[in-house]
Design an enzyme around this catalytic site. Structure first.
Site, PDB file in Angstrom:
ATOM      1  N   CYS A 241      39.502  36.438  43.264  1.00  0.00           N
ATOM      2  CA  CYS A 241      40.527  37.113  44.064  1.00  0.00           C
ATOM      3  C   CYS A 241      40.013  38.379  44.750  1.00  0.00           C
ATOM      4  O   CYS A 241      40.172  38.551  45.967  1.00  0.00           O
ATOM      5  CB  CYS A 241      41.765  37.399  43.221  1.00  0.00           C
ATOM      6  SG  CYS A 241      41.560  38.661  41.936  1.00  0.00           S
ATOM      7  N   HIS A 289      45.327  40.849  39.669  1.00  0.00           N
ATOM      8  CA  HIS A 289      45.241  39.876  40.757  1.00  0.00           C
ATOM      9  C   HIS A 289      45.565  40.534  42.084  1.00  0.00           C
ATOM     10  O   HIS A 289      46.453  41.388  42.176  1.00  0.00           O
ATOM     11  CB  HIS A 289      46.190  38.696  40.521  1.00  0.00           C
ATOM     12  CG  HIS A 289      45.962  37.563  41.477  1.00  0.00           C
ATOM     13  ND1 HIS A 289      44.862  36.752  41.418  1.00  0.00           N
ATOM     14  CD2 HIS A 289      46.693  37.116  42.550  1.00  0.00           C
ATOM     15  CE1 HIS A 289      44.921  35.841  42.381  1.00  0.00           C
ATOM     16  NE2 HIS A 289      46.012  36.063  43.084  1.00  0.00           N
ATOM     17  N   HIS A 301      45.076  34.032  49.068  1.00  0.00           N
ATOM     18  CA  HIS A 301      44.458  34.495  47.831  1.00  0.00           C
ATOM     19  C   HIS A 301      43.663  33.393  47.155  1.00  0.00           C
ATOM     20  O   HIS A 301      43.872  32.201  47.407  1.00  0.00           O
ATOM     21  CB  HIS A 301      45.522  35.048  46.864  1.00  0.00           C
ATOM     22  CG  HIS A 301      46.398  33.990  46.241  1.00  0.00           C
ATOM     23  ND1 HIS A 301      46.804  34.053  44.925  1.00  0.00           N
ATOM     24  CD2 HIS A 301      46.942  32.853  46.740  1.00  0.00           C
ATOM     25  CE1 HIS A 301      47.565  33.014  44.644  1.00  0.00           C
ATOM     26  NE2 HIS A 301      47.668  32.268  45.716  1.00  0.00           N
TER      27      HIS A 301
END
Length: 326
Positions: A241, A289, A301
């Protein structure tokens, strides 16, 4: 035994067997394989435990690389300083050897070389100044050298500590990854398929077209849709990520650290109401994240292993905030 009695025994036996089988049904159901939605839920839960470890690994890896670069720079700086100290100490050694060999005769030669007491005094003053200058020079260089050596020792100790931590995190990651692999294998056994291309929103990214550095970052992120997730990577073939957001903004000339915690501190804070394409959006209370906002409540993402880089709504995870790089 007559036929009626035999029939009665057989009937009772069948009834008992039927009752026994009925009693086994709940037990069989209790051990049935979990459904695909249940497997996905377990996989998500396992990943929520794994991703923070991955981001801690990324943090240590980034710090380790930075400290190794500092150590290399200090070493390169120490080398010429050490040479200066060695040269200065050699001169001192030559002076000391000369003094040991000739002793007071050197002072006598100064006295005999001039008929003027004033000239003699000036020569002695010059000798004293030269000696003091050499001593000061040696002390100054040695002090600077020792300071750099102390800094390098600290860096070396920190690098060693982080290498040990990196090994520990890798071991923790391995244990959690084993559980994720098990769930992935069970998911495949149940006949689950890969994410359909129709769900990757290819052709719909960016959702809002903009220019400037943010536009470059968004288009770069969108171009990675469909590429695999691999932890600890920053492209160009695979991403995690924070690796994806770092890669995208690097194309726009903005440097980000490969770690969600560091990216949270880079750039400026943005409210959810003021989000615009290119902003970094963060999720979960520990900020483990991150994705890139592309407009219309959507982001790009790299979510987890087994799922390629894709678009998703930002309300699918616990939203914590956003930052605007640049």
């Amino acid at each position: 035994m007559d036929r009626n009695r035999t029939f009665s025994i057989v009937r009772r036996t069948l009834v008992v067997a039927a009752v026994a089988l009925a009693g086994l049904v709940p037990s069989v159901s209790a051990h049935a394989e979990p459904s695909l939605p249940e497997i996905e839920r377990q996989l998500d839960e396992a990943w929520e435990k794994l991703e923070p470890v991955i981001e801690q690994y990324n943090d240590l890896h980034s710090q380790l690389a930075a400290n190794q670069a500092k150590a290399k720079t200090l070493t390169a700086t120490l080398t010429p300083l050490q040479q200066q100290v060695d040269a200065a100490m050699h001169e001192v050694g030559v002076m000391a050897a000369r003094q040991y060999k000739y002793g007071s005769a050197s002072v006598l030669s100064v006295l005999l070389s001039t008929d003027s007491p004033q000239t003699f005094a000036e020569q002695l003053a010059t000798l004293n100044r030269l000696a003091k200058s050499s001593a000061d020079q040696i002390a100054s260089v040695a002090q600077l050298r020792d300071g750099y050596a102390a800094d390098k020792a600290k860096i070396d100790a920190l690098v060693a500590q982080q290498q040990a931590q990196e090994t520990e995190l890798a071991a923790r990651k391995k244990s959690i990854q084993a559980e994720v692999d098990r769930l992935q294998a069970l998911r495949r056994q149940l006949g689950a398929t890969d994410v359909p291309k129709s769900e990757l929103y290819i052709g719909q990214c960016p959702a809002v077209y903009i220019g400037g550095a943010a536009g470059t970052a968004v288009k770069t992120a969108c171009a990675q849709i469909g590429k695999p997730y691999v932890f600890g990577t920053v492209g160009p073939g695979t991403f995690d990520c924070s690796g994806l957001t770092q890669y995208a903004w690097k194309a726009a000339g903005v440097s980000l650290t490969h770690y969600t915690g560091a990216q949270w501190k880079q750039g400026s804070a943005v409210s959810k109401a003021d989000l615009r394409p290119g902003d970094l959006v963060f999720f979960y209370s520990d900020l483990h994240h991150v994705g890139m906002y592309v407009g219309n409540n959507l982001m790009v993402h790299a979510s987890r292993a087994g799922v390629p880089v894709r678009m998703a709504r930002i309300d699918t995870m616990p939203y914590m905030g956003a930052r605007r790089p640049g």
